[in-house]
Write a protein that holds these residues in place. Structure first.
Motif, PDB file in Angstrom:
ATOM      1  N   UNK A 112      25.924  32.044  11.880  1.00 15.40           N
ATOM      2  CA  UNK A 112      24.534  31.769  11.519  1.00 15.40           C
ATOM      3  C   UNK A 112      24.397  31.085  10.158  1.00 15.40           C
ATOM      4  N   UNK A 113      25.513  30.622   9.602  1.00 21.07           N
ATOM      5  CA  UNK A 113      25.499  30.022   8.275  1.00 21.07           C
ATOM      6  C   UNK A 113      24.983  28.586   8.323  1.00 21.07           C
ATOM      7  N   UNK A 114      24.143  28.222   7.344  1.00 20.13           N
ATOM      8  CA  UNK A 114      23.657  26.863   7.155  1.00 20.13           C
ATOM      9  C   UNK A 114      24.222  26.342   5.837  1.00 20.13           C
ATOM     10  N   UNK A 115      24.855  25.187   5.877  1.00 24.29           N
ATOM     11  CA  UNK A 115      25.444  24.602   4.670  1.00 24.29           C
ATOM     12  C   UNK A 115      24.411  23.713   3.990  1.00 24.29           C
ATOM     13  N   UNK A 116      23.598  24.338   3.136  1.00 26.46           N
ATOM     14  CA  UNK A 116      22.658  23.582   2.325  1.00 26.46           C
ATOM     15  C   UNK A 116      23.358  23.098   1.071  1.00 26.46           C
ATOM     16  N   UNK A 117      23.254  21.818   0.752  1.00 29.95           N
ATOM     17  CA  UNK A 117      24.015  21.295  -0.381  1.00 29.95           C
ATOM     18  C   UNK A 117      23.258  20.194  -1.095  1.00 29.95           C
ATOM     19  N   UNK A 118      23.659  19.978  -2.347  1.00 25.84           N
ATOM     20  CA  UNK A 118      23.036  18.950  -3.167  1.00 25.84           C
ATOM     21  C   UNK A 118      23.946  18.561  -4.313  1.00 25.84           C
ATOM     22  N   UNK A 119      23.465  17.631  -5.136  1.00 21.48           N
ATOM     23  CA  UNK A 119      24.291  17.037  -6.188  1.00 21.48           C
ATOM     24  C   UNK A 119      24.301  17.849  -7.472  1.00 21.48           C
ATOM     25  N   UNK A 120      23.355  18.786  -7.644  1.00 21.88           N
ATOM     26  CA  UNK A 120      23.273  19.560  -8.883  1.00 21.88           C
ATOM     27  C   UNK A 120      22.376  18.896  -9.908  1.00 21.88           C
ATOM     28  N   UNK A 121      21.778  19.731 -10.784  1.00 25.70           N
ATOM     29  CA  UNK A 121      20.846  19.186 -11.768  1.00 25.70           C
ATOM     30  C   UNK A 121      20.676  20.059 -13.014  1.00 25.70           C
ATOM     31  N   UNK A 122      21.037  21.356 -12.942  1.00 33.15           N
ATOM     32  CA  UNK A 122      20.705  22.300 -14.014  1.00 33.15           C
ATOM     33  C   UNK A 122      21.791  22.233 -15.088  1.00 33.15           C
ATOM     34  N   UNK A 123      21.499  21.540 -16.189  1.00 32.62           N
ATOM     35  CA  UNK A 123      22.522  21.202 -17.171  1.00 32.62           C
ATOM     36  C   UNK A 123      23.171  22.434 -17.790  1.00 32.62           C
ATOM     37  N   UNK A 124      22.433  23.513 -17.956  1.00 36.01           N
ATOM     38  CA  UNK A 124      23.031  24.700 -18.568  1.00 36.01           C
ATOM     39  C   UNK A 124      24.203  25.227 -17.742  1.00 36.01           C
ATOM     40  N   UNK A 125      24.065  25.220 -16.419  1.00 34.76           N
ATOM     41  CA  UNK A 125      25.181  25.650 -15.570  1.00 34.76           C
ATOM     42  C   UNK A 125      26.443  24.864 -15.903  1.00 34.76           C
TER      43      UNK A 125
END
Length: 269
Positions: A112-125
């Motif tokens: 039931x897993x969905x692979x939601x993904x993106x490029x990233x944006x939160x500079x502190x991380x």
């Protein structure tokens, strides 16, 4: 406007923003409660620090939590909204996703897993965990490379995933993000308005033609934050078939979720 997947029931996803500013007991209880209420998909996010409130407040890592949800739940689909491609080797991401997919398999059904993904944006991380921040363009280029590697690794793993793991991609940038949607996504998530939506779908359709990929089954997803039922109905009429609702901790607004579940059920008849 091109045809996309509208001949499917409307679904409601809940993003558990109590991932920050709450104990894990609160999160665990919310997962069980929302599955029992009939929520279709549960989401967390992939950050290392709170995005609002006290920046030094409590917070938990997302992928570890998703593995726990896979074991805890029986019916609901789940994933991150969204994973950050920058934080983990793409082949590792694929293996983690495949493993969580298998953990979530119950009673012989598919995972039931969905692979939601993106490029990233939160500079502190990036800064505090030692990742190179780069630019939006370099992060999107890395996502393009990463998605190809994820799909290639899924084809090599033993055992294979239990199903073709759905890929969710968020964003609305027309030159890079929507091309990745056309190339890879099963679900496209955005915050666009009803007026913007037809133009963005046209862009996806044009990219899909260039990519030689059939996107007629692409599920269109949008966010309910700041919207009422009239706004949601307009988005539904424009083709949205998955809505996500962000709930914040440490107190969970269950009545808000019930309200949108009732709206979903009314739309579905």
């Amino acid at each position: 406007m091109p045809d996309f997947s509208t001949d499917i029931p409307l679904r409601l996803g809940v993003q558990l923003a109590p991932q920050h500013h709450a104990s894990y007991a609160v999160i665990r209880d919310a997962v069980t409660r929302f599955e029992d209420l009939g929520v279709d998909i549960l989401f967390n996010w992939d950050h290392f620090y709170p995005l609002s409130g006290d920046p030094e407040g409590t917070h938990f890592e997302g992928w570890s939590m998703l593995a726990a949800w896979a074991e805890q739940t029986e019916r609901v689909e789940f994933g991150a909204l969204v994973n950050c491609n920058s934080y983990r080797n793409p082949d590792l991401q694929a293996d983690m996703a495949r493993t969580i997919d298998h953990i979530s398999r119950k009673g012989g059904e598919a995972g039931r897993f969905i692979f939601g993904t993106g490029a990233g944006w939160f500079e502190r991380d990036y800064a505090e965990y030692g990742y190179e921040f780069g630019t939006p363009g370099t992060r999107l280029d890395a996502l393009a490379e990463g998605l190809a590697r994820v799909e290639a690794r899924w084809a090599q793993l033993n055992p294979a995933p239990t199903r073709d793991i759905p890929i969710l991609i968020g964003g609305k940038g027309e030159q890079k993000t929507l091309r990745l949607v056309a190339r890879h996504a099963d679900i496209w998530h955005s915050f666009v308005t009803t007026d913007e939506l037809p133009g963005k779908l046209d862009v996806i359709a044009r990219w899909a033609e260039r990519e030689q990929r059939d996107t007629s089954d692409l599920v269109i997803s949008n966010e309910l934050k700041g919207r009422d039922e009239q706004d949601a109905q307009a988005l539904f009429d424009a083709g949205v078939r998955l809505f996500t609702l962000n709930v914040s901790g440490p107190e969970i607004d269950v009545d808000l979720v019930r309200r949108w579940l009732a709206w979903r059920d009314g739309v579905n008849g």
